[in-house]
Design an enzyme around this catalytic site. Structure first.
Site, short mmCIF file in Angstrom:
data_model
loop_
_atom_site.label_atom_id
_atom_site.label_comp_id
_atom_site.label_asym_id
_atom_site.label_seq_id
_atom_site.Cartn_x
_atom_site.Cartn_y
_atom_site.Cartn_z
N VAL A 121 -33.33 -49.25 -28.66
CA VAL A 121 -33.40 -50.48 -29.46
C VAL A 121 -33.44 -50.26 -30.97
CG1 VAL A 121 -34.33 -52.12 -27.78
CG2 VAL A 121 -35.89 -50.66 -29.07
N SER B 105 -35.46 -45.65 -26.72
CA SER B 105 -35.19 -45.37 -25.30
C SER B 105 -34.40 -44.10 -25.03
CB SER B 105 -34.45 -46.55 -24.67
OG SER B 105 -35.36 -47.41 -24.05
N LYS C 63 -36.02 -41.42 -23.21
CA LYS C 63 -36.10 -41.44 -21.73
C LYS C 63 -35.28 -40.30 -21.13
CE LYS C 63 -37.11 -46.43 -21.20
NZ LYS C 63 -37.21 -47.14 -22.46
N TYR D 74 -45.75 -42.48 -23.51
CA TYR D 74 -44.43 -43.12 -23.51
C TYR D 74 -44.08 -43.64 -24.92
CZ TYR D 74 -41.08 -46.90 -23.02
OH TYR D 74 -40.01 -47.74 -23.22
N TYR E 235 -28.86 -50.28 -19.87
CA TYR E 235 -29.61 -51.43 -19.35
C TYR E 235 -28.76 -52.24 -18.37
CZ TYR E 235 -31.86 -50.10 -23.73
OH TYR E 235 -32.40 -49.40 -24.75
#
Ligand code: GLN
Length: 309
Positions: free
Chosen positions: A262, A68, A71, A192, A244
Site C-alpha cells: 500500500v 505488504s 509478506k 508484522y 490482492y
C-alpha cells in the site's frame, strides 16, 4: 540480459511514458496516517537482471515503507524456520476475493500468506527468543537478500500504524482465539507491523526480485541464498495471490508473479530474467499502485516478459 542495450532502454522509456498517462488516477493510502505524507507524484522504476545489469529511472533512491511486500520476506523466513507442511497447515494457499485486511477469509485458516490474516499467521512462525530477535532476523534477511546497507526502519510509519491498526489487531486476536497460534497476539501483530515499516528503495527491492528470478542463487557467486523450494512456493503464491483481490485479473493481463504494497510499490519477478520494482504511491480500490500495475502490463507486453506466452 540486455542483448541490445540501447534498444531495450528505448522500449522501457516508451513504456514509462505510456504508463504515466495513468498518473492522475488513484489515491495515496491514508488509513495509515503517515502514509498520506508522501509525494503522490514520486515515481521509480528499477529492473535488475539475473546477470547483474540494472536499469534505473526516476526516484530510485527514494526510501518508502515496504508494507505488504514484506509478506514475501516473511514467507521466505517462515519456510526457512519450519517445514513446508508446518507452514501450510497454519495458512492456506488460495486467492481470495475479500480485501487484504478482511476478517472474513478466516475460518479456521487464513486464505493465503499474502493477505494480512495470512501474514500475521506467518509472523507467528518466525523463530527467535523474543520480539526483537525475531524482527532483527527478518531485518537482516532483507539486508542480505537485497545486498544493501540502505535498508532502514521507519519509526514514524511504525508508530502511525501501531496507533491506528484496530483491524489488524482484531485479526491477530481472532487468529489466536481460533488457536492458529498461541503466542501473545500483541507481539505477533507488532512483528508484522514492524516488518511493514521497513524502509527500502526500488532498486534494492528489484535486487530481491532478481535473486528470486535467479532461482534463489546469488547473482555473482551463484551460491544458494533462498532454497529452491522456497522460490517455487513464493513465486507461485505471488502469481496467484500477490495482487490482492485483483490477482487473477493481473495474472491474466500481465503474466508476471508480483506482490504489491500500500505504499505504492509493486515487485515483479520474471523467472530466469529479472526482478522489477515500480514505485508510484497512488492506489486503486484494491490497494495496488495504478501507474505500477499499468507499467508492469505495458512492460510485459513491450519487453515480452509474460511467463505464459
Ligand atoms: N501495513 C499494511 C496493513 O497491514 C500493509 C498492507 C498492504 O500493503 N496491503 O494494512
Amino acid at each position: 540480459m540486455f542483448t541490445n542495450k540501447e534498444k531495450t532502454i528505448k522500449i522501457i522509456e516508451k513504456s514509462i511514458e505510456k504508463s504515466l498517462v495513468y498518473s492522475n488516477e488513484g489515491e495515496v493510502a491514508s488509513y495509515i496516517p503517515e502514509l498520506a505524507n508522501v509525494n503522490p507524484t514520486d515515481f521509480a522504476l528499477s529492473i535488475v537482471y539475473v546477470d547483474g545489469q540494472e536499469y534505473k529511472f526516476g526516484d530510485y533512491n527514494k526510501i518508502f515503507s515496504i508494507q505488504s511486500i514484506s509478506k514475501v520476506i516473511l514467507l521466505i523466513m517462515a519456510l526457512n524456520d519450519n517445514s513446508i507442511n508446518e507452514v501450510f497447515e497454519k495458512v492456506d494457499t488460495e486467492p481470495t476475493k475479500y480485501k487484504f485486511n478482511s476478517l472474513i477469509p478466516i475460518d479456521n485458516i487464513a486464505a493465503n500468506p499474502f493477505i494480512n490474516a495470512g501474514a500475521i499467521t506467518i509472523s507467528s512462525l518466525i523463530k527467535g527468543k523474543d520480539l526483537n530477535e525475531k524482527f532483527n532476523r527478518t531485518f537482516d534477511k532483507i539486508k542480505k537478500l537485497s545486498n544493501s546497507d540502505k535498508i532502514s526502519f521507519l519509526e514514524e510509519i511504525y508508530k502511525s500504524e501501531m496507533d491506528t491498526t484496530d483491524v489488524n489487531r482484531s485479526i491477530s486476536y481472532y487468529l489466536r482465539s481460533k488457536k492458529i497460534f498461541s503466542l501473545d497476539a500483541e507481539e505477533v501483530l507488532d512483528l508484522y507491523i514492524r516488518n511493514c515499516s521497513i524502509g527500502i528503495n526500488s532498486t534494492d527491492l528489484a535486487h530481491i526480485g532478481a535473486l528470486l528470478a535467479n532461482g534463489g542463487k546469488d547473482l555473482e557467486s551463484g551460491v544458494e541464498i533462498i532454497s529452491k523450494d522456497s522460490v517455487r512456493i513464493v513465486l507461485s503464491q505471488m502469481a496467484s495471490c500477490g495482487m490482492y483481490e485483483e490477482s487473477g485479473r493481473f495474472l491474466l493481463e500481465v503474466g508476471i508473479p508480483s506482490k504489491s504494497g500500500v505504499s505504492g510499490a509493486i515487485l515483479g519477478v520474471v523467472p530466469g530474467k529479472c526482478g522489477i520494482c515500480v514505485y508510484s504511491p497512488k492506489l486503486d480500490k484494491s490497494g495496488n499502485s495504478v501507474v505500477g500495475k499499468n507499467l508492469l502490463k505495458i512492460l510485459s507486453n513491450d519487453l515480452d516478459l509474460n511467463i505464459f506466452v
